[in-house]
Design an enzyme around this catalytic site. Structure first.
Site, PDB file in Angstrom:
ATOM      1  N   LYS A 144     108.648 -13.021  -3.666  1.00  0.00           N
ATOM      2  CA  LYS A 144     108.795 -12.377  -2.310  1.00  0.00           C
ATOM      3  C   LYS A 144     107.642 -12.994  -1.493  1.00  0.00           C
ATOM      4  CE  LYS A 144     108.803  -7.458  -0.569  1.00  0.00           C
ATOM      5  NZ  LYS A 144     108.908  -6.000  -0.957  1.00  0.00           N
ATOM      6  N   SER A 183     112.904  -3.639   0.750  1.00  0.00           N
ATOM      7  CA  SER A 183     112.528  -4.858   1.509  1.00  0.00           C
ATOM      8  C   SER A 183     112.432  -6.126   0.785  1.00  0.00           C
ATOM      9  CB  SER A 183     110.978  -4.383   2.061  1.00  0.00           C
ATOM     10  OG  SER A 183     110.173  -4.479   0.958  1.00  0.00           O
ATOM     11  N   SER A 194     111.763  -0.782  -2.852  1.00  0.00           N
ATOM     12  CA  SER A 194     112.096  -2.095  -2.457  1.00  0.00           C
ATOM     13  C   SER A 194     112.370  -2.939  -3.677  1.00  0.00           C
ATOM     14  CB  SER A 194     110.980  -2.560  -1.529  1.00  0.00           C
ATOM     15  OG  SER A 194     110.951  -2.022  -0.437  1.00  0.00           O
TER      16      SER A 194
HETATM   17  N1  GLN Z   1     111.982   1.730   2.328  1.00  0.00           N
HETATM   18  C1  GLN Z   1     110.544   2.009   2.207  1.00  0.00           C
HETATM   19  C2  GLN Z   1     109.849   1.737   3.056  1.00  0.00           C
HETATM   20  O1  GLN Z   1     110.332   1.303   4.380  1.00  0.00           O
HETATM   21  C3  GLN Z   1     110.281   1.283   0.662  1.00  0.00           C
HETATM   22  C4  GLN Z   1     109.571   0.094   1.098  1.00  0.00           C
HETATM   23  C5  GLN Z   1     109.155  -0.560  -0.004  1.00  0.00           C
HETATM   24  O2  GLN Z   1     109.124   0.139  -1.387  1.00  0.00           O
HETATM   25  N2  GLN Z   1     108.247  -1.545   0.223  1.00  0.00           N
HETATM   26  O3  GLN Z   1     108.638   1.919   3.324  1.00  0.00           O
END
Ligand code: GLN
Length: 478
Positions: free
Chosen positions: A79, A154, A178
């Protein structure tokens, strides 16, 4: 033989590489060919590195010298928030466009030592805020199963890269879901390890008390191999722990908890509920005893997370001021004052979601509100952790659906931040408690004539990765 990534797992590729059926260079070339063929459409990658074949040549030398390790010659993707020395890294944000990592993350060090082939950096929601990979400053990633839908987020680029067979495994970061949510939406396996079991050194921070790096792969066995390669104590990250700090984990899980009341509060679509019920039946058929568990505070997880996370994110993102890190979109104005430069750079460099969270985070941390919001949220966080600690007296693992539904249409939730936040309704609690959780494909539902995958989430006590691997492996083979 010519390697075909769609027919390989990490475990099977390992055998072929060691037997000399194909070389790491052949495998890397196959990976590059897939990317060339498919990624213009999917956009899983922000960059494919120019030294992939060199890395593979080095891996072949290791194999020839009899120094092959588990991941030697295996094509992987990282990532875009994980530092690799000399490579660009942007966390999906314009504010870091053109930034080059000055050192390796501990993850990169470990993968390089293993002789893994790091093919490229994958797309992500800006600063890992989001559940769809539509909030990247560099454009969205599409779900390879249905390009009108999101891959989840994400870490959507890392999930899509595995699903489209560009790599055999990848890494994401999980702060609220994510890794697990995109794994579920892409029909692959994703692990959020125990907080502190994998070093965060060289991971661009979002919420420091919630963040963890974890793997994506096609099977639980591959996921285990990736986790084994990256876990462990690291003096660069003082929150890291190893197995010796939690010796009490049950070696072989038998009882599995189902938080029925919590699930009833979040009514699922009939076919999603049917998939979860079938998963429970599979677990019973495998010999597990299902028990009902009360997690009385777990329905506060999303609101708690959306106080704690923005608070931590707002302070972590304070370092991006256009001075300590370069900012290509606007640059530094020598004539202007400090504050003027800060607001110019940050205003132009951050997209809407980081700006929203910086505002919320700054608000909940401001004097007068700190006790009412941030401290209160931390108290609820402790109550949620206690719910799980109580549950472990009754069971060895807890299961839920990973998400409330399959991959949604691109654009569907972009104008509704709360709908996007609710994508993590089943996943955020494990980040608040620090406990490990995995998403394993459970089945499919049909939307617009397309079969779309769902995931089963398996949660275990701290350092209980072995339990979730054991359950996950039996479940996926059933
Ligand atoms: N969807 C969650 C957020 O927007 C989790 C994001 C993540 O785990 N990086 O914060």
């Amino acid at each position: 033989m010519t390697p075909d990534l769609s027919q390989l797992t990490i475990a099977s590729a390992r055998k072929h590489l060691d037997a000399g059926d194909f070389s790491a260079v052949d495998l890397a070339q196959a990976s590059l060919d897939v990317i060339k063929q498919k990624d213009a459409d999917i956009h899983a990658f922000l960059e494919v590195f120019d030294d992939v074949l060199e890395q593979a040549t080095h891996a072949d030398e290791m194999i020839k010298a009899g120094k092959s390790q588990q991941l030697t010659g295996i094509p992987l993707a990282l990532k875009d928030n994980m530092l690799i020395k000399g490579k660009r890294v942007s966390a999906g944000s314009k504010i870091l466009e053109g930034y080059v990592a000055p050192h390796d993350s501990t993850l990169a060090v470990k993968l390089k030592e293993q002789g893994a082939v790091i093919v490229g950096r994958t797309n992500m929601d800006e600063f890992a805020m989001g559940s769809s990979t539509e909030q990247s400053a560099y454009g969205p990633t599409k779900n390879p199963l249905d390009t009108s839908r999101v891959p989840g987020g994400s870490s959507g680029g890392s999930a899509a890269a595995v699903l489209m067979n560009a790599v055999l495994g990848s890494f994401g970061s999980d702060t609220g879901g994510s890794i697990r949510q995109p794994a579920a939406l892409c029909g692959i396996v994703g692990l959020k390890p125990t907080y502190g079991s994998v070093s965060r050194h060289g991971l661009i921070a979002l919420g420091s008390s919630l963040d963890i790096i974890g793997p994506f792969a096609k099977t639980v066995e591959d996921t285990t191999m990736l986790f084994e390669a990256i876990k462990g104590k690291d003096w660069h990250d003082t929150t890291t722990v190893d197995e010796t700090s939690h010796p009490s984990v049950t070696p072989s899980p038998k009882r599995i908890g189902v938080p029925r009341k919590f699930l009833e509060e979040n009514k699922l679509a009939d076919d999603v509920q049917a998939d979860f019920d079938a998963a429970l039946q599979r677990l019973t058929d495998l010999g597990y005893e299902l028990v009902d568990v009360e997690l009385p505070n777990v329905h506060y997880s999303v609101p708690t997370y959306y106080v704690v996370l923005p608070a931590e994110a707002s302070s972590n993102l304070a370092r991006f001021d256009g001075i300590k890190y370069p900012s290509s979109p606007v640059g530094h104005d020598e004539q202007a004052g400090l504050i003027e430069n800060y607001s110019k750079v940050r205003g132009a460099g951050f997209g809407p979601e980081p700006r929203r969270r910086i505002m919320i985070g700054t608000y909940v941390l401001s004097s007068g509100y700190y006790d009412a919001y941030y401290n209160r949220a931390n108290a609820v966080r402790r109550a949620i952790t206690k719910d799980f600690t109580d549950a472990w007296k009754q069971c060895d693992a807890v299961v839920t659906p990973t998400t409330a539904g399959p991959a949604f249409k691109m654009g569907e939730k972009m104008n509704d931040p709360v709908a996007m936040y609710l994508e993590d309704i089943f996943t955020v609690s494990s980040n608040l408690t620090g406990m490990p959780a995995i998403s394993v494909p459970s089945g499919t539902v049909v939307r617009d004539g397309v079969n779309l995958p769902l995931g089963l989430q398996i949660i275990a006590p701290h350092m209980g990765e072995k339990s979730i691997f054991e359950i996950g492996k039996k479940f996926e083979n059933k």
